[in-house]
Each structure stands twice: as C-alpha cells, then as structure tokens.
Motif scaffolding. Structure first.
Motif, PDB file in Angstrom:
ATOM      1  N   ASN A  30       1.093  -1.094   0.030  1.00  0.00           N
ATOM      2  CA  ASN A  30      -0.277  -0.068  -0.076  1.00  0.00           C
ATOM      3  C   ASN A  30       0.929   1.250   0.129  1.00  0.00           C
ATOM      4  O   ASN A  30       0.702   2.196   1.103  1.00  0.00           O
ATOM      5  N   ASP A 108      -8.767   3.394  -9.194  1.00  0.00           N
ATOM      6  CA  ASP A 108      -8.918   2.869  -7.745  1.00  0.00           C
ATOM      7  C   ASP A 108     -10.502   3.563  -7.539  1.00  0.00           C
ATOM      8  O   ASP A 108     -10.737   4.642  -7.278  1.00  0.00           O
ATOM      9  N   SER A 110     -12.339   3.092  -5.206  1.00  0.00           N
ATOM     10  CA  SER A 110     -12.592   3.732  -3.862  1.00  0.00           C
ATOM     11  C   SER A 110     -12.528   5.016  -3.668  1.00  0.00           C
ATOM     12  O   SER A 110     -12.821   5.449  -2.546  1.00  0.00           O
ATOM     13  N   SER A 112      -9.474   5.960  -2.638  1.00  0.00           N
ATOM     14  CA  SER A 112      -8.654   6.027  -1.504  1.00  0.00           C
ATOM     15  C   SER A 112      -7.162   6.079  -1.676  1.00  0.00           C
ATOM     16  O   SER A 112      -6.277   6.107  -0.972  1.00  0.00           O
ATOM     17  N   GLU A 121      -8.154   8.976   2.511  1.00  0.00           N
ATOM     18  CA  GLU A 121      -9.146   8.660   3.037  1.00  0.00           C
ATOM     19  C   GLU A 121     -10.207   8.262   1.908  1.00  0.00           C
ATOM     20  O   GLU A 121     -10.142   8.669   0.935  1.00  0.00           O
ATOM     21  N   LYS A 122     -10.842   6.907   2.216  1.00  0.00           N
ATOM     22  CA  LYS A 122     -11.696   6.534   1.281  1.00  0.00           C
ATOM     23  C   LYS A 122     -12.652   7.506   0.924  1.00  0.00           C
ATOM     24  O   LYS A 122     -13.206   8.247   1.573  1.00  0.00           O
ATOM     25  N   LYS A 221     -11.191  -2.279  -6.771  1.00  0.00           N
ATOM     26  CA  LYS A 221     -11.585  -2.014  -5.321  1.00  0.00           C
ATOM     27  C   LYS A 221     -13.294  -1.754  -5.430  1.00  0.00           C
ATOM     28  O   LYS A 221     -13.571  -0.877  -4.581  1.00  0.00           O
ATOM     29  N   ASP A 223     -15.530  -3.261  -4.268  1.00  0.00           N
ATOM     30  CA  ASP A 223     -16.087  -3.705  -3.012  1.00  0.00           C
ATOM     31  C   ASP A 223     -15.797  -2.635  -1.927  1.00  0.00           C
ATOM     32  O   ASP A 223     -16.900  -2.693  -0.991  1.00  0.00           O
ATOM     33  N   PHE A 224     -15.230  -1.906  -2.069  1.00  0.00           N
ATOM     34  CA  PHE A 224     -14.684  -0.841  -1.099  1.00  0.00           C
ATOM     35  C   PHE A 224     -15.120   0.564  -1.324  1.00  0.00           C
ATOM     36  O   PHE A 224     -15.043   1.360  -0.574  1.00  0.00           O
ATOM     37  N   ALA A 225     -15.563   0.616  -2.492  1.00  0.00           N
ATOM     38  CA  ALA A 225     -15.841   1.964  -3.095  1.00  0.00           C
ATOM     39  C   ALA A 225     -17.393   2.427  -2.345  1.00  0.00           C
ATOM     40  O   ALA A 225     -18.182   1.979  -2.246  1.00  0.00           O
ATOM     41  N   CYS A 242     -12.861  -6.562  -8.277  1.00  0.00           N
ATOM     42  CA  CYS A 242     -12.405  -6.622  -6.753  1.00  0.00           C
ATOM     43  C   CYS A 242     -11.235  -7.570  -6.910  1.00  0.00           C
ATOM     44  O   CYS A 242     -11.381  -8.925  -6.843  1.00  0.00           O
TER      45      CYS A 242
END
Length: 278
Positions: A30, A108, A110, A112, A121-122, A221, A223-225, A242
């Motif tokens: 990351n 990305d 999301s 993030s 931050e997301k 990402k 699933d995280f968005a 994802c």
C-alpha cells in the motif's frame, strides 16, 4: 498470443489485478511505485467450450464445459501526470507498453488514493479525474517521438514510393504501430502530415494511440468504493472488479478449500472445518 498491459497510477491495485489474473508472484503493498520492473505473466479468458453444443463428453480441452484462452499480461510501473517528460518512472513505464496490443487502465474506484498514488481517506479522491490521463500521456509521448525526428521523417518521405505515412510508421515501429494505423488516423483527423501545425499533430497522435493501443477502463476496489462514487463511475464506460477478492478465491481454490473456477458467480466450500471466522 496477444499481450495486454495493465496500467494506471501508482497504488491503484494493478499488481493485485495481475496476481489475481495470472497467479504469478508480484509484490503488493500500500504505497506508490511498489512495482518498479514490469511483471510478465499469462492469464486466461473464459469462454464456453464447443463440446456442449457438439454433445462431446469428457472433453480434454476444457474444464466442466469451460475453456480458457491464454493471453499475455504485463504489469507495468505506476504512471503519474507528466510521465511523458520523464516524471516519476515515466519513460520506464512507457517503454513497457511497446509490446502491448491493448491496455487495461486500472482505476481505484474507492477513491482511497490521490493522483500521485498516496493513500488517502476512502472517497476523498474522485476516480473520474483519473480517466483519460494515461491516453493523454501516451499521446504526448508519441508526439514527442515524432517531433524529435520530424526532419528525418520529412526527408525520408521524399523518397520515391515512400510516403510520409510510411515514414511515421517506421519511426514508431518499435511501438508496434503500423502504416495502417497511421493511415487510419490520417483519415479520421483529415490531417495533412506534411503541412500540419503542432496542435493538429498532437490531435493526430491521440487518434493514433486510440487505434494502435485500444483501452479498456477497469474500476478496481469496487467492493470498497462508496456508493456515490460507483454511481458516478457507472455513467462512464467502465467495468468493475475486486482483484483482492478474486485473488483470495483463487488461492482458496488452489489449496482445495473451495470449488471455484475463475469467473464463476459462486463457490462451494470443501472443508468448512478448516475455515476460521474473521
């Protein structure tokens, strides 16, 4: 076998996507520029095998009626704005695209990571801002190659039975750009390469890149968005994925914990007693 390059800004999930698609090892972390040298692997496109329609049983060429067609994948270093001038790992990144027949642009979804690939931050960065910037960088890179060698191109085109389109294509042959690509871009833009100005030539290079290196944009990402970002991205021509989830499923299947074929909409657990709650 065709080759696809996986491109995007740093830290958007390119290497995770590559690992999920190929199951080849790739460093995943990351922080920006985790990938320095390009990773190469083979992925497979899932198609329905003809054995079903032909009524062939125990087909040796497929798995449960599913056939996998190999394609080459190149996971290249992250790209930042200004890469065509050498910023970031720009020149290295662009060189890695020479062998690609098409490009998968990973976003990305999301929000993030910021424009430089730094974790934020997301939802605080709008991924729509990242759409199109790779095409723009490639356009300016190709323009730079042509502009740098413009006098040579003009001289070469004066030869008998050798057009300026031939000369441009020869100059860009290392990018697998052909005279057909050049002629099509000339037709679309209506440009006269011998008399064009800078703006016209840059526009021509953009069209040339679109035809020689087609793009597909992937929102990773997903699933995280945040829902609002996904709704905005759905208005664009974007596919969602994802990669981390797919990688986890493939690893679980590889270890025998689940039954899962890449692309399935579901999976079954083989050994629930071996699984632990998160």
């Amino acid at each position: 076998m065709i080759n696809l390059a996986i491109a995007g800004k740093p830290n958007c999930g390119k290497s995770t996507f590559f690992a999920a698609a190929t199951m080849a090892p790739a460093e995943i972390a990351n922080y920006p520029f985790t990938t320095i040298d390009a990773n190469n692997g083979v992925a497979y496109v899932r198609v329905e095998c003809a054995c079903k329609s032909l009524g062939i049983e125990n087909c040796p060429a497929c798995q449960d009626g599913v056939r996998f067609i190999p394609i080459g994948l190149i996971d290249v270093a992250g790209l930042v704005e200004g890469a065509h001038t050498g910023r970031g790992l720009g020149n290295k990144f662009l060189d890695n695209l020479r062998e690609a027949d098409a490009i998968i642009h990973i976003l990305d979804a999301s929000g993030s990571t910021d424009a430089e690939g730094n974790p934020v931050e997301k939802g605080s960065h709008n991924p729509k801002q990242d759409i199109g910037f790779i095409e723009s960088e490639m356009k300016m890179w190709v323009y730079g190659l042509i502009e740098k060698n413009w006098n040579k191109i003009q001289r070469s085109s004066q030869q008998k039975n050798y057009s300026i389109e031939d000369a441009v294509a020869d100059q860009l042959a290392g990018l697998q750009i052909t005279v057909n690509h050049v002629e099509e871009a000339v037709r679309i833009t209506g440009i006269n390469l011998k008399t064009c100005n800078e703006e016209e030539l840059i526009n021509f290079c953009g069209v040339l890149v679109q035809h020689a290196k087609p793009f597909i944009v992937i929102g990773n990402k997903a699933d995280f968005a945040p829902a609002e970002l996904l709704e905005e991205l759905k208005k664009e021509d974007i596919k969602f994925t994802c990669a981390a989830g797919e990688l986890a499923l493939k690893k679980a299947a590889e270890s025998g914990l689940i039954n899962y074929i890449a692309g399935d909409g579901d999976f079954t657990i083989n050994a629930p007693e071996k699984l632990t709650a998160p």
